[in-house]
Scaffold this motif. Structure first.
Motif, PDB file in Angstrom:
ATOM      1  N   SER A 160      -4.817  -2.403 -20.720  1.00  0.00           N
ATOM      2  CA  SER A 160      -4.407  -1.495 -19.645  1.00  0.00           C
ATOM      3  C   SER A 160      -3.711  -0.275 -20.257  1.00  0.00           C
ATOM      4  O   SER A 160      -2.692  -0.406 -20.936  1.00  0.00           O
ATOM      5  CB  SER A 160      -3.449  -2.218 -18.684  1.00  0.00           C
ATOM      6  N   THR A 190      -2.100   2.173 -18.885  1.00  0.00           N
ATOM      7  CA  THR A 190      -0.780   2.479 -18.331  1.00  0.00           C
ATOM      8  C   THR A 190       0.280   1.619 -19.012  1.00  0.00           C
ATOM      9  O   THR A 190       1.318   2.106 -19.446  1.00  0.00           O
ATOM     10  CB  THR A 190      -0.756   2.207 -16.807  1.00  0.00           C
ATOM     11  N   LEU A 191      -0.044   0.329 -19.134  1.00  0.00           N
ATOM     12  CA  LEU A 191       0.938  -0.586 -19.724  1.00  0.00           C
ATOM     13  C   LEU A 191       1.052  -0.356 -21.229  1.00  0.00           C
ATOM     14  O   LEU A 191       2.142  -0.473 -21.801  1.00  0.00           O
ATOM     15  CB  LEU A 191       0.561  -2.045 -19.413  1.00  0.00           C
ATOM     16  N   LEU A 206       4.280   5.236 -16.717  1.00  0.00           N
ATOM     17  CA  LEU A 206       4.087   4.083 -15.830  1.00  0.00           C
ATOM     18  C   LEU A 206       4.348   4.475 -14.379  1.00  0.00           C
ATOM     19  O   LEU A 206       5.355   5.115 -14.079  1.00  0.00           O
ATOM     20  CB  LEU A 206       5.059   2.976 -16.253  1.00  0.00           C
ATOM     21  N   GLY A 207       3.445   4.078 -13.512  1.00  0.00           N
ATOM     22  CA  GLY A 207       3.630   4.375 -12.097  1.00  0.00           C
ATOM     23  C   GLY A 207       4.548   3.360 -11.470  1.00  0.00           C
ATOM     24  O   GLY A 207       4.107   2.347 -10.941  1.00  0.00           O
ATOM     25  N   LYS A 211      -2.414  -6.250  -7.819  1.00  0.00           N
ATOM     26  CA  LYS A 211      -3.337  -6.366  -8.950  1.00  0.00           C
ATOM     27  C   LYS A 211      -4.085  -7.694  -8.875  1.00  0.00           C
ATOM     28  O   LYS A 211      -5.307  -7.739  -8.973  1.00  0.00           O
ATOM     29  CB  LYS A 211      -2.534  -6.270 -10.252  1.00  0.00           C
ATOM     30  N   TRP A 257      -8.016   3.882 -10.082  1.00  0.00           N
ATOM     31  CA  TRP A 257      -6.895   3.207 -10.732  1.00  0.00           C
ATOM     32  C   TRP A 257      -7.421   2.353 -11.892  1.00  0.00           C
ATOM     33  O   TRP A 257      -8.393   1.630 -11.768  1.00  0.00           O
ATOM     34  CB  TRP A 257      -6.115   2.336  -9.736  1.00  0.00           C
ATOM     35  N   ASN A 275      -4.207   6.640  -6.643  1.00  0.00           N
ATOM     36  CA  ASN A 275      -3.708   6.628  -8.017  1.00  0.00           C
ATOM     37  C   ASN A 275      -4.956   6.803  -8.861  1.00  0.00           C
ATOM     38  O   ASN A 275      -5.842   5.959  -8.764  1.00  0.00           O
ATOM     39  CB  ASN A 275      -3.034   5.276  -8.307  1.00  0.00           C
ATOM     40  N   LYS A 298       5.368  -0.422  -4.459  1.00  0.00           N
ATOM     41  CA  LYS A 298       5.593   1.023  -4.413  1.00  0.00           C
ATOM     42  C   LYS A 298       6.521   1.418  -3.275  1.00  0.00           C
ATOM     43  O   LYS A 298       7.556   2.035  -3.506  1.00  0.00           O
ATOM     44  CB  LYS A 298       4.250   1.753  -4.274  1.00  0.00           C
ATOM     45  N   TYR A 318       1.940  10.925  -8.429  1.00  0.00           N
ATOM     46  CA  TYR A 318       1.281  11.352  -9.665  1.00  0.00           C
ATOM     47  C   TYR A 318       0.735  12.770  -9.538  1.00  0.00           C
ATOM     48  O   TYR A 318       0.321  13.178  -8.447  1.00  0.00           O
ATOM     49  CB  TYR A 318       0.090  10.439  -9.973  1.00  0.00           C
ATOM     50  N   ARG A 375      -2.510  11.987 -16.634  1.00  0.00           N
ATOM     51  CA  ARG A 375      -1.698  11.610 -15.475  1.00  0.00           C
ATOM     52  C   ARG A 375      -0.219  11.665 -15.805  1.00  0.00           C
ATOM     53  O   ARG A 375       0.212  11.156 -16.844  1.00  0.00           O
ATOM     54  CB  ARG A 375      -2.044  10.201 -14.988  1.00  0.00           C
TER      55      ARG A 375
END
Ligand code: PMP
Ligand code: GLU
Length: 398
Positions: A14, A16-17, A38-39, A102, A126, A176, A238, A324, A373
């Motif tokens: 991932s 993002t992670l 990270l979102g 997720k 996403w 996203n 969120k 974002y 992003r």
């Protein structure tokens, strides 16, 4: 020896992670990294939600395995929320609570895809959609929106991408990574194209529902004939600043809800009991903290828009929801600074991490290799500092 399965080898980590982990590593070494990768809300979980969890712990009643699909009172509250806020009719037995949205989405793909089945993914998408489809041995088919159209793919494009193997379509709105929001008219157009293909399941990811700066949030499941084939995904991460609590859910046609329940019955036994009680407190409690957070995001959106617009070579659109920005930064591809050559946006993100100490995520992970992003779920001070540092670093590239 590397005896890993083809399945795990078929997916990337991932992004993002991975970027968040890199930023964390640098911070541990004493570098002051500003993390915009990270979102994740930078707010604390509201008090009444924490209290819901504390009461659950102290009651001593929530230490055993919960029902696999979630506590009945939580599923009832979610069913009522869908009806009240979204006009969606899903009974409590059509709700499955999971370890974050997720897992909710992963369950659905595992439940409906056979090898080779195609899933239309509105792009930019996403990061985890494509990996989850691949893990379920499906085939992602990317239908791409461009910045000129606020990154919104059109119904005509979807029409052109449908084949006899199409099994599902997935999108997020608010989106996203782009922050775009589909209007009711957009959704009606999609529904029109999908109307004659009842075998196509619609997966509508609405996890940013509560961070929407424009008109009322719209769900495709409210359009005539759609509810029986639409899985609506939502969660607490969120809107309620609860990323670490890991609670997400679906409202789904009965056959999919049952299969998702079966899936997680074998994989996780369901969602943490205490986190579920906190989620129930979130649904039953005041929405004021959520509204306050949304206001803060809206203020930051204005701030960041103004600052990003001033960076030479950044093409920026105005997001309508989520937190974002997704600027097109292709202007910098091919440029260099000393030994450092920027061949891709990935290179640019690494350069900005190392030179400006700002962590971002390459657009490639979201299906658009010309963009990056930036998450603005950060303080005004950090956002101003980060963009100033980025501007200085970018000016070095020629
Ligand atoms: N969908 C979208 C569009 C997301 O951005 C995220 C990331 N948080 C998720 C689903 C998953 O959320 P979670 O697992 O934290 O509920
Ligand atoms: N969804 C968030 C993001 O896109 C959190 C990270 C993740 O779940 O991948 O950054």
């Amino acid at each position: 020896m590397n005896a890993l399965s083809n399945r795990i080898k078929s997916i990337p980590e991932s992004a993002t992670l991975a970027m968040a982990a890199k930023a964390r590593e640098m911070k541990e070494k004493g570098v002051e990294v500003i993390s915009l990768s990270l979102g994740e809300p930078d707010f604390k979980t509201p008090k009444h939600i924490k209290e819901g969890a504390i009461e659950a712990i102290n009651s001593g009643n929530y230490f055993a395995y919960p029902p696999v699909n979630g506590y009945p009172d939580l599923r009832k509250a979610i069913s009522e929320k869908f009806d009240r806020d979204n006009g969606l009719k899903y009974g409590p037995d059509q709700i499955v609570v999971s370890n974050g949205a997720k897992q909710s989405i992963a369950n659905v793909f595992m439940a409906i895809l056979n090898p080779g089945d195609e899933v239309i993914v509105l792009t930019p998408y996403w990061v985890s959609y494509s990996a989850m489809i691949l893990l379920a041995e499906g085939k992602p088919v990317f239908v791409r929106g461009t910045i000129e159209n606020d990154f919104k793919a059109t119904a005509a494009q979807v029409q052109a991408a449908i084949t006899e193997k199409t099994k599902a379509i997935i999108f997020s709105s608010p989106c996203n990574p782009t922050g775009s929001v589909f209007t009711r008219d957009d959704l009606v157009d999609f529904a029109e194209v999908l109307k004659n293909r009842e075998d196509i399941t619609i997966i509508s990811d609405e996890i940013y529902e509560l961070i929407n700066f424009g008109d009322k949030h719209e769900s495709i499941g409210t359009i005539d004939g759609m509810i029986d084939r639409t899985v609506t995904v939502n969660g607490f991460s969120k809107g309620f600043a609860m990323t670490g609590w890991r609670v997400g859910y679906i409202g789904a046609p009965q056959w999919i809800a049952k299969a998702a329940n079966k899936m997680q019955g074998q994989y996780t036994s369901g969602n943490c009991s205490i986190a579920q009680r906190a989620a129930l407190a979130a649904l039953n409690g005041s929405m004021e903290p959520t509204k306050e957070m949304a206001k803060a995001y809206e203020h930051r959106r204005e701030l960041v828009y103004k600052l990003l617009k001033e960076i030479p070579g950044f093409e920026v659109n105005m997001p309508q929801g989520a937190f974002y920005f997704f600027p097109n930064v292709s202007h910098y591809i091919g440029k260099s600074y000393g030994e450092i050559k920027i061949n891709t946006v990935n290179d640019l993100c690494m350069f900005l991490l190392e030179d400006a100490h700002v962590s971002l995520v390459t657009g490639e992970a979201f299906g658009d290799p010309e963009c990056l992003r930036l998450s603005y779920a950060a303080s005004d001070e950090d956002l101003k500092k980060a963009i100033a540092q980025m501007t200085v670093s970018l000016a070095k590239l020629s």
